[in-house]
Design a protein around this motif. Sequence first.
Motif: not given
Length: 265
Positions: A1-3, A5-9, A72-73, A79-81
């Motif tokens: 799996m590749t992230i 676009i990453k957003y914080p927790k 949506f992300s 996060s977009l996976r």
Amino acid sequence: MTILIKYPKQTKKTNEDFFKRKDQELTNLDWARWGGWFDTDGSFSSAYHTNHKAGCNEARLKLKDRQPVELFSKIFEASLRYTESRTITPEPYRKEYLAQIYAAILYGPRAVWFTKNVFPYLIKEEKKDFAEKLLGYRPQSKDFEDWTPNEVTYYLATATEGDGDIQCISGKKTNHIRLRINSSDVQYLSDIKYILEKKLAMKSTLAELSIYKTQEGIKTKYTLCIYCSQKNPENLPVLKNLIKDNVMTLDRKKQTVQKFVTHGS
């Protein structure tokens, strides 16, 4: 799996800010749009995990097309996976191919908030049942009589993008376009047909498409077809509304409608 676009927790503070901002930004048309996507390709779950003290609520959009999932992300800051896997098509084809999937998932409080807001615009009873399990109660659906024409248009756009296909067909005497929404849930398609006729005066036909085998037994797939042509242009005004800015979310399908409206109608 590749992230991708990453957003914080999430934290309690970031969620408070998120809910405040999004409650101001998002409108009924946004929720109608995501209602169409979640009735088709979205999912709700509330599965218990042994490493959690409580159930893990999830609202997930998962597609082979990146564009709607990335939208949506970004809107919901999830996060977009991206994943790839070898898989085989169902019987009778049994063809191996590389499945490329994009996904964005809302967890915990954000999943609850999203589900509560999108619920009034869910039409498929099965999706309402899953949403109810996530929430722990069943919110009130929006009565079909109370939907606005614009809400129906936004819902139609994404439901067609999710479980449908759009095809332009050229003949010797006329050009026409066909939009289809396919489902094994005939009541769901009947409900869409009703609301299209009631709110948009759209002509459509509901028919049996195919019979197929599943692990649960034999099932029937149905199709809701919407036609438009030079000779029968009744549905053209709605098609013109579909290609307005920020209605459809998948360019490859929007371009097909645009082609017909610009050159075929």
